[in-house]
Scaffold this active site. Structure first.
Site, mmCIF file in Angstrom:
data_model
loop_
_atom_site.group_PDB
_atom_site.id
_atom_site.type_symbol
_atom_site.label_atom_id
_atom_site.label_comp_id
_atom_site.label_asym_id
_atom_site.label_seq_id
_atom_site.Cartn_x
_atom_site.Cartn_y
_atom_site.Cartn_z
ATOM 1 C CG ASP A 35 11.474 -4.074 -2.562
ATOM 2 O OD1 ASP A 35 11.385 -3.457 -3.486
ATOM 3 O OD2 ASP A 35 10.990 -5.299 -2.997
ATOM 4 C CD GLU A 162 12.909 8.965 -12.222
ATOM 5 O OE1 GLU A 162 14.038 9.842 -11.997
ATOM 6 O OE2 GLU A 162 13.266 8.006 -12.887
ATOM 7 C CD GLU A 166 20.670 4.839 -11.975
ATOM 8 O OE1 GLU A 166 21.017 4.526 -11.793
ATOM 9 O OE2 GLU A 166 19.253 4.901 -12.967
ATOM 10 C CE LYS A 217 11.518 9.842 -16.034
ATOM 11 N NZ LYS A 217 12.860 10.100 -15.035
ATOM 12 C CB CYS A 273 15.181 6.608 -17.461
ATOM 13 S SG CYS A 273 14.732 6.125 -16.219
ATOM 14 C CG PHE A 335 23.969 3.946 -16.860
ATOM 15 C CD1 PHE A 335 24.361 4.908 -16.733
ATOM 16 C CD2 PHE A 335 23.126 3.737 -15.769
ATOM 17 C CE1 PHE A 335 23.294 6.196 -16.557
ATOM 18 C CE2 PHE A 335 23.146 4.139 -14.632
ATOM 19 C CZ PHE A 335 22.734 5.942 -15.418
#
Length: 459
Positions: A35, A162, A166, A217, A273, A335
């Site tokens: 990263d 994916e 979460e 997805k 998402c 969230f």
């Protein structure tokens, strides 16, 4: 192609946990997450795994087991790309805030930068895997960039979206419903499939073409978000009648054709998402002039926004049509529970609405720091940074946050909220003491017995 080294570009909510599990289940592979953000990499390398940059139950134990053995975190992006046979692209793909497609289309600038960087530094053949949530045909754009490098290096492009939630990401990775791999090269598909096969049964590893993988997805997230908005629409009807949305959800959830998941009424869905992917789907549909399709899916996010506004309106209306100068205690900012991710959290928008009504807000969340709460509000540009700092205060423990409040709003379904000493909280609040339960988390009868004026979603 034999793979011994894997590079993952992007050390975020997807890249970190996914690579940790791949490293755990494939000790023969060297997995390096890279990263550009030095602070984030330093946090991943922190000896104290409770200080990782993301919170996910079970992640710390896997990091402790694999880090330094065959899992590494680094900012040496070019070197790691060149040394690896397989490269995962797991960078952020936010919704565009400018130009064509503003507010709906995915912003692919980070993905394109990754592809161009891979093309620039690669000296040997690579398998490049899309891991970020990307719109249909992104693989073609990546392939176009990589195939026009002018070198003899060959690239195989795979789509491997994916399907993590979460808060349960580690369990989702260890026991996935399915692993989806889309591509043109059967050889490349099998190389990646064999990595997953070290712990995932073959019948759960689906091979498709690239376009089906990418669209699956977006569609999966759209369907899940649709269920949440559907039950929230019914919750509003329940509040006008003598129906109870929990009883309705249980009744319809027992229908085997429907099932019980994602039927929990709430203040609205959040996260990185659902909204992003639905709007992406809407944008794609409009680009093909499929306006009825676009209108249908756009209504899911429209109703989600309505649910958040409705919750905030209810607070104002119940508090005698004004919250000016009143202190509202927020329990939760993430969230959802078991994550420190606040992207598109309902709490941000409910707070923004109440701050516009001149309320003072005190916040407690077990995992979200004060700096993040302030930056979430500042990002909206609704008011100045100093105004946000003046009107909203963050606390490190709940009882201080809720002291002298006129009302409490529950915005995240953290389990610990249920075990608080609610009698103590009640005694330290202004009277009448209101609870607005945006997650239907608490026992209504118990709260009323204590003395609270209690209201929840769909009851």
């Amino acid at each position: 192609m034999k793979v011994t080294k894997i590079c993952c570009i992007g050390a975020g909510y997807v890249g970190g946990p996914t690579m940790a599990v791949i490293a755990k289940k494939n000790p023969n592979l060297r997995v390096t997450v890279v990263d550009v953000n030095q602070d984030r990499i330093d946090a991943w390398n922190n000896p104290d795994v409770t200080n990782l940059p993301i919170y996910e139950p079970g992640l710390g134990d896997i990091i402790k087991e694999t880090r330094g053995r065959n899992l590494f975190f680094s900012t040496e992006i070019d070197k790691t790309i060149d040394e690896s046979e397989m490269i995962f692209i797991s960078v952020n793909t936010p919704t565009k805030t400018y130009g064509k497609g503003k507010g709906m289309a995915a912003d692919l600038k980070y993905v394109e930068l990754c592809a161009r960087n891979i093309a620039k530094v690669a000296t040997t053949n690579k398998i490049v895997v899309e891991k970020s949530t990307l719109p249909v045909r992104t693989a073609q754009a990546i392939k176009s960039i990589l195939d026009n490098t002018g070198s003899a290096v060959k690239f195989s492009i795979l789509s491997n979206p994916e399907f993590l939630a979460e808060g349960t990401a580690i369990q989702d990775l260890l026991n996935p419903d399915r692993v989806l791999i889309g591509g043109e090269s059967e050889e490349a598909i099998e190389v990646l499939a064999n990595i997953y096969a070290s712990w995932v049964p073959q019948d759960k590893i689906l091979r498709t073409n690239v376009w089906s993988s990418e669209l699956s997805k977006l569609t999966a997230n759209a369907f899940l978000a649709q269920r949440i908005s559907s039950i929230n629409a019914i919750s509003e009807l329940c509040e006008k009648t003598e129906a109870n949305v929990n009883e309705v959800a249980k009744a319809i959830g027992m229908d085997s054709r429907i099932g019980p998941k994602f039927l929990q009424a709430s203040v609205g869905f959040g996260g990185s998402c659902f909204q992003k992917d639905i709007l992406n789907l809407v944008y794609i549909a409009r680009s093909y002039n499929l306006h009825a399709v676009a209108d249908y899916w756009e209504q899911v996010t429209t109703f989600n926004d309505h649910q958040k506004r409705r919750f905030a309106d209810h607070i104002v209306n119940t508090l005698y049509n004004t919250v000016s100068g009143k202190k509202i205690g927020f329990l939760g900012w993430a969230f959802k529970k078991d994550t420190n991710d606040t992207r598109e959290s309902a709490a941000i928008y409910v707070a923004d609405y109440l701050l516009n009504e001149q309320a003072n807000i005190s916040v407690y969340d077990p995992k979200v720091p004060a700096k993040k709460i302030q930056s979430d509000l500042n990002y909206l540009n609704t008011r100045s940074v100093s105004e946000n700092e003046k009107q909203i205060t963050t606390f490190n423990e709940p009882y201080a946050a809720l002291k002298d409040t006129h009302a409490i709003a529950i915005l995240t379904e953290w389990d610990e909220f249920k075990s608080y000493d609610w009698k103590k909280i009640y005694l330290n609040m202004k009277k009448p003491a209101f609870i607005f339960d945006g997650r239907n988390l608490l026992d209504k009868n118990k709260m009323i017995k204590i003395g609270f004026e209690y209201s929840s979603i769909g009851q």
